[in-house]
Structures are given as structure tokens and as C-alpha cells.
Design an enzyme around this catalytic site. Structure first.
Site, PDB file in Angstrom:
ATOM      1  N   CYS A 121       0.868  -1.179   0.000  1.00 27.76           N
ATOM      2  CA  CYS A 121       0.000   0.000   0.000  1.00 27.76           C
ATOM      3  C   CYS A 121       0.905   1.229   0.000  1.00 27.76           C
ATOM      4  O   CYS A 121       2.129   1.088   0.045  1.00 27.76           O
ATOM      5  CB  CYS A 121      -0.908  -0.008   1.226  1.00 27.76           C
ATOM      6  SG  CYS A 121      -2.282   1.159   1.083  1.00 27.76           S
ATOM      7  N   CYS A 123      -0.147   4.244   1.955  1.00 29.59           N
ATOM      8  CA  CYS A 123      -0.541   5.225   2.967  1.00 29.59           C
ATOM      9  C   CYS A 123       0.558   5.509   3.987  1.00 29.59           C
ATOM     10  O   CYS A 123       0.598   6.582   4.563  1.00 29.59           O
ATOM     11  CB  CYS A 123      -1.833   4.790   3.651  1.00 29.59           C
ATOM     12  SG  CYS A 123      -1.779   3.149   4.363  1.00 29.59           S
ATOM     13  N   LYS A 196     -12.343  -4.910   2.130  1.00 30.17           N
ATOM     14  CA  LYS A 196     -11.815  -4.028   3.170  1.00 30.17           C
ATOM     15  C   LYS A 196     -12.730  -2.826   3.313  1.00 30.17           C
ATOM     16  O   LYS A 196     -12.934  -2.065   2.364  1.00 30.17           O
ATOM     17  CB  LYS A 196     -10.398  -3.587   2.788  1.00 30.17           C
ATOM     18  CG  LYS A 196      -9.755  -2.658   3.791  1.00 30.17           C
ATOM     19  CD  LYS A 196      -8.304  -2.439   3.462  1.00 30.17           C
ATOM     20  CE  LYS A 196      -7.673  -1.434   4.389  1.00 30.17           C
ATOM     21  NZ  LYS A 196      -6.263  -1.189   4.045  1.00 30.17           N
ATOM     22  N   ARG A 206      -3.721   4.037  12.683  1.00 32.12           N
ATOM     23  CA  ARG A 206      -3.233   5.283  12.086  1.00 32.12           C
ATOM     24  C   ARG A 206      -2.108   5.848  12.941  1.00 32.12           C
ATOM     25  O   ARG A 206      -1.120   6.353  12.414  1.00 32.12           O
ATOM     26  CB  ARG A 206      -4.373   6.286  11.941  1.00 32.12           C
ATOM     27  CG  ARG A 206      -5.548   5.757  11.112  1.00 32.12           C
ATOM     28  CD  ARG A 206      -5.464   6.131   9.649  1.00 32.12           C
ATOM     29  NE  ARG A 206      -6.339   5.274   8.843  1.00 32.12           N
ATOM     30  CZ  ARG A 206      -7.577   5.571   8.450  1.00 32.12           C
ATOM     31  NH1 ARG A 206      -8.115   6.734   8.794  1.00 32.12           N
ATOM     32  NH2 ARG A 206      -8.267   4.724   7.717  1.00 32.12           N
ATOM     33  N   GLU A 233     -16.680  -7.591  -4.584  1.00 30.90           N
ATOM     34  CA  GLU A 233     -15.258  -7.237  -4.496  1.00 30.90           C
ATOM     35  C   GLU A 233     -14.402  -8.496  -4.480  1.00 30.90           C
ATOM     36  O   GLU A 233     -13.380  -8.591  -5.169  1.00 30.90           O
ATOM     37  CB  GLU A 233     -14.969  -6.423  -3.218  1.00 30.90           C
ATOM     38  CG  GLU A 233     -15.295  -4.950  -3.306  1.00 30.90           C
ATOM     39  CD  GLU A 233     -14.241  -4.149  -4.090  1.00 30.90           C
ATOM     40  OE1 GLU A 233     -13.309  -4.745  -4.641  1.00 30.90           O
ATOM     41  OE2 GLU A 233     -14.382  -2.920  -4.157  1.00 30.90           O
ATOM     42  N   LYS A 248     -11.947  -7.706   6.272  1.00 26.79           N
ATOM     43  CA  LYS A 248     -11.318  -6.816   7.235  1.00 26.79           C
ATOM     44  C   LYS A 248     -12.190  -5.611   7.473  1.00 26.79           C
ATOM     45  O   LYS A 248     -12.619  -5.014   6.487  1.00 26.79           O
ATOM     46  CB  LYS A 248      -9.956  -6.397   6.666  1.00 26.79           C
ATOM     47  CG  LYS A 248      -9.214  -5.395   7.491  1.00 26.79           C
ATOM     48  CD  LYS A 248      -7.955  -4.989   6.800  1.00 26.79           C
ATOM     49  CE  LYS A 248      -7.320  -3.900   7.629  1.00 26.79           C
ATOM     50  NZ  LYS A 248      -6.247  -3.244   6.973  1.00 26.79           N
ATOM     51  N   SER A 274      -6.682  -3.179  14.526  1.00 27.51           N
ATOM     52  CA  SER A 274      -6.174  -2.437  15.684  1.00 27.51           C
ATOM     53  C   SER A 274      -7.272  -2.036  16.671  1.00 27.51           C
ATOM     54  O   SER A 274      -7.082  -2.134  17.883  1.00 27.51           O
ATOM     55  CB  SER A 274      -5.414  -1.209  15.207  1.00 27.51           C
ATOM     56  OG  SER A 274      -6.230  -0.387  14.385  1.00 27.51           O
ATOM     57  N   TYR A 313      -3.008  -9.136  16.382  1.00 23.63           N
ATOM     58  CA  TYR A 313      -1.938  -8.635  17.234  1.00 23.63           C
ATOM     59  C   TYR A 313      -1.778  -9.501  18.486  1.00 23.63           C
ATOM     60  O   TYR A 313      -0.834  -9.328  19.238  1.00 23.63           O
ATOM     61  CB  TYR A 313      -2.209  -7.169  17.610  1.00 23.63           C
ATOM     62  CG  TYR A 313      -2.332  -6.282  16.391  1.00 23.63           C
ATOM     63  CD1 TYR A 313      -1.198  -5.816  15.740  1.00 23.63           C
ATOM     64  CD2 TYR A 313      -3.578  -5.957  15.856  1.00 23.63           C
ATOM     65  CE1 TYR A 313      -1.301  -5.039  14.592  1.00 23.63           C
ATOM     66  CE2 TYR A 313      -3.699  -5.175  14.711  1.00 23.63           C
ATOM     67  CZ  TYR A 313      -2.553  -4.727  14.084  1.00 23.63           C
ATOM     68  OH  TYR A 313      -2.663  -3.973  12.939  1.00 23.63           O
TER      69      TYR A 313
HETATM   70  C1  PBG Z   1      -3.150   0.205   4.926  1.00 24.14           C
HETATM   71  C2  PBG Z   1      -3.714  -0.609   6.035  1.00 24.14           C
HETATM   72  C3  PBG Z   1      -4.543  -0.209   7.093  1.00 24.14           C
HETATM   73  C4  PBG Z   1      -4.684  -1.322   7.917  1.00 24.14           C
HETATM   74  C5  PBG Z   1      -3.964  -2.350   7.333  1.00 24.14           C
HETATM   75  N1  PBG Z   1      -3.399  -1.900   6.155  1.00 24.14           N
HETATM   76  C6  PBG Z   1      -5.118   1.105   7.430  1.00 24.14           C
HETATM   77  C7  PBG Z   1      -6.152   1.701   6.600  1.00 24.14           C
HETATM   78  O1  PBG Z   1      -6.560   1.133   5.582  1.00 24.14           O
HETATM   79  O2  PBG Z   1      -6.568   2.801   6.933  1.00 24.14           O
HETATM   80  C8  PBG Z   1      -5.425  -1.369   9.216  1.00 24.14           C
HETATM   81  C9  PBG Z   1      -4.936  -2.401  10.176  1.00 24.14           C
HETATM   82  C10 PBG Z   1      -5.415  -2.224  11.567  1.00 24.14           C
HETATM   83  O3  PBG Z   1      -6.233  -1.345  11.893  1.00 24.14           O
HETATM   84  O4  PBG Z   1      -4.973  -3.029  12.410  1.00 24.14           O
HETATM   85  N2  PBG Z   1      -3.993   0.572   3.919  1.00 24.14           N
END
Ligand code: PBG
Length: 323
Positions: A121, A123, A196, A206, A233, A248, A274, A313
Site C-alpha cells: 500500500c 498510505c 476491506k 493510524r 469485491e 477486514k 487495531s 496482534y
Molecule cells: C493500509 C492498512 C490499514 C490497515 C492495514 N493496512 C489502514 C487503513 O486502511 O486505513 C489497518 C490495520 C489495523 O487497523 O490493524 N492501507
């Protein structure tokens, strides 16, 4: 089936051994993938306040840390980079000597048998925090999937065992498959973050990933209210050549997981994200719930609903403590 009193379902619940014998769902460490955060240019681990027990690992400690994780019994690792070299396109993620490539090489050096999965990714590598390149105020789909393919090739060249694209761009799986095949990586599987959602459950991530996003990801991640679209999807990713699919977040989306299980024969992963981790940790710290029991109940629920693999985790705790 005859009714009560001939049938008494409690007969098979009378003892621990009977319950063990008829249990339908089991989770082992082989099902679990442990996500880690790796930050460049720092000397000491940085604890994430909203994710008690999780820290960003300094890149220079990565090999030592991965050796310890493998010794604990973890079989598969998801690696996220925390970049100090961000720009508009996230170019560091595509460099052969960039953080993604260095993390993969270090993890494979430390534990060659460990399955190393880079999150593909942008980000964590863009200065605006979006998952791709911005054109005219929007994340540009077709330019981003070209970059995702580049990043995937760099990660595969570095030794990645599975490529896991999480940007939620249309056509990303096909672009990455073509890129990998063209670069001689036809044997490297793709685990698509196929379903997702644009979820508030990513909140603590974040902070953990040092993402600078202002705004949201609703133009590319899915509306949490859409179940049918989630199946679409996943079907599209499967048609584009995904080897594995993903749902997810996890717990609020067990319905999607169960419906997807009925539609695909591919392995399905689920990501206990998370925010799910934080809710369990913080509620347990407040004395409201029993962490050990809740972790096992939630992971078991994912498998019962149809998951083959679970990102969590808590994976390292399970590896250490056993079930
Ligand atoms: C990156 C990504 C994210 C997560 C995994 N890969 C964040 C998002 O899409 O904003 C989230 C993982 C988590 O919250 O544990 N795109």
C-alpha cells in the site's frame, strides 16, 4: 431428530474430555499471522498508547526481533513500515533500497522459514496519507495500480513470500499479477485485501503506522453497510487471480465472512484490526472482561465463521502461551 426427552444435547457437554471430543473448531498457531510495525531511523521501540503491548520496532533491531518472534513459534509475519521518507507518490515503497524492501530482506535473513508478507500500500509512504497518488483532488486508480505493481515486484525481489495489496484500488490484483509474472515471480501468491471496509476500527493503526491522513478513505474502501458489494469485491479479485481473499475488519463483519465462505473455495483470511485489539486490551485493563478468554473466543469465532487464516496482534501471545 427425536425431541426431548429422548434428545438431550447436554449429554455431550458433561465433561471437559467429551467437550474436547466434539469441538467443531480449533485454532492453532499455524492459522495465525502476526502484524508488526517497523520504523526507520529510531533507536528505541516506540510504544503505541492505544494498543497496549504493541510498539514500533526500530529498523535496526528488526533482525533480532524477528528471530525472537520466530523462536516464540510464529509462522507468518505481516510487516508495515513507518517511513521517514514520505512524498506525494510514496516513492520510497517502490525503491529496491527503500523501507519495504529492506524490511523484507531483514526478516527473511533472520528467519528464512518464516512466511513474510509485506502490506502493499502507499498510505505509510505518502505525505498526504492516502493509499495512492492524488490527481485533481482524487486518488487516481489507474496510476496507483501501476505503482502497486512496482512495489509488489520490489517486495518479491527482496524475498517476500506472499504479496498482500491493501489499497482497495479497482484492478489492483490483475495489475500486480501481471507485474509479478512479467518480472519472473509467477510463483509468488497474492493475498487480496478483497473486502476491506472504510472502518473506524482502524483508528489505533493510524497512530501505530504514523499515517498523516486528513479526511477518510471512503472513495476507495467499502461502505460498512454493504454486504452484497463485499461479495462482488471478492469475486472480482478472485477473477483477477487472487490466491487468497480477506475480510477486514473481523468481528463486526462475521456475516460477510460466513457468506464469502459459501461462495469461494479459496483460502480466506480475516483481520482482527487495531481497534478490535484496543477494545479487548482496554476493557481487560479496566477489569471488565477476561482478556485470555476473550482472545480465544474471538479467534475461534473467526474460524467458526469460515476463516482459514487470522491476522491478529494477539498471535504472539497465543504462540507463547498455547491455546
Ligand atoms: C493500509 C492498512 C490499514 C490497515 C492495514 N493496512 C489502514 C487503513 O486502511 O486505513 C489497518 C490495520 C489495523 O487497523 O490493524 N492501507
Amino acid at each position: 431428530m427425536p425431541a426431548f426427552p429422548v434428545t438431550r444435547l447436554r449429554r455431550l457437554r458433561r465433561t471437559e474430555s467429551l467437550r474436547d471430543l466434539v469441538r467443531e473448531t480449533r485454532v492453532t498457531v499455524n492459522d495465525l499471522i502476526y502484524p508488526i510495525f517497523v520504523e526507520e531511523e529510531i533507536d528505541t521501540p516506540v510504544p503505541i498508547a492505544s494498543m497496549p503491548g504493541v510498539s514500533r520496532i526500530p529498523e535496526r533491531d528488526l533482525e533480532r526481533e524477528v528471530e525472537a518472534i520466530a523462536r516464540d513459534g510464529i509462522k507468518a509475519l505481516l510487516v508495515f513500515g513507518v517511513s521517514h521518507h514520505k512524498d506525494a507518490s510514496g516513492s520510497d515503497a517502490c525503491r529496491p533500497d527503500g523501507l519495504v524492501a529492506r524490511m523484507v530482506r531483514a526478516a527473511k535473513r533472520a528467519a528464512p522459514d518464516l512466511v513474510v508478507i509485506p502490506d502493499i500500500c502507499f498510505c505509510e509512504y505518502t505525505d498526504h496519507g492516502h493509499c495512492g497518488v492524488i490527481e485533481h483532488g482524487h486518488v487516481d486508480n489507474d496510476a496507483t495500480i501501476e505503482n502497486l505493481a512496482r512495489q509488489a515486484i520490489v517486495a518479491a525481489d527482496a524475498g517476500a513470500d506472499i504479496i498482500a495489496p491493501s489499497a482497495m484500488m479497482d484492478g489492483q490484483v490483475a495489475a500486480i499479477r501481471a507485474g509479478l509474472d512479467g518480472a519472473g515471480h509467477g510463483e509468488i501468491p497474492i493475498m487480496a485485501y478483497s473486502t476491506k471496509f472504510a472502518s473506524a476500527f482502524y483508528g489505533p493503526f493510524r497512530a501505530a503506522s504514523g499515517c498523516d491522513l486528513k479526511g477518510d478513505r471512503k472513495t476507495y474502501q467499502m461502505d460498512p453497510m454493504n454486504g452484497r458489494e463485499a461479495l462482488l469485491e471478492s469475486a472480482l479479485d478472485e477473477a483477477e487471480g487472487a490466491d487468497m481473499l480477506m475480510v477486514k475488519p473481523g468481528l463486526p463483519y462475521l456475516d460477510v465472512l460466513a457468506r464469502l465462505r459459501d461462495r469461494t473455495s479459496l483460502p480466506i483470511a480475516v483481520y482482527q484490526v487495531s481497534g478490535e485489539y484496543a477494545m479487548i486490551k482496554l476493557a481487560a485493563a479496566a477489569g471488565a472482561i477476561n482478556e485470555r478468554a476473550i482472545v480465544r473466543e474471538t479467534l475461534g469465532a473467526f474460524k467458526r465463521a469460515g476463516a482459514d487464516l487470522i491476522f491478529s496482534y494477539f498471535a504472539r501471545d497465543i504462540a507463547r502461551e498455547g491455546w
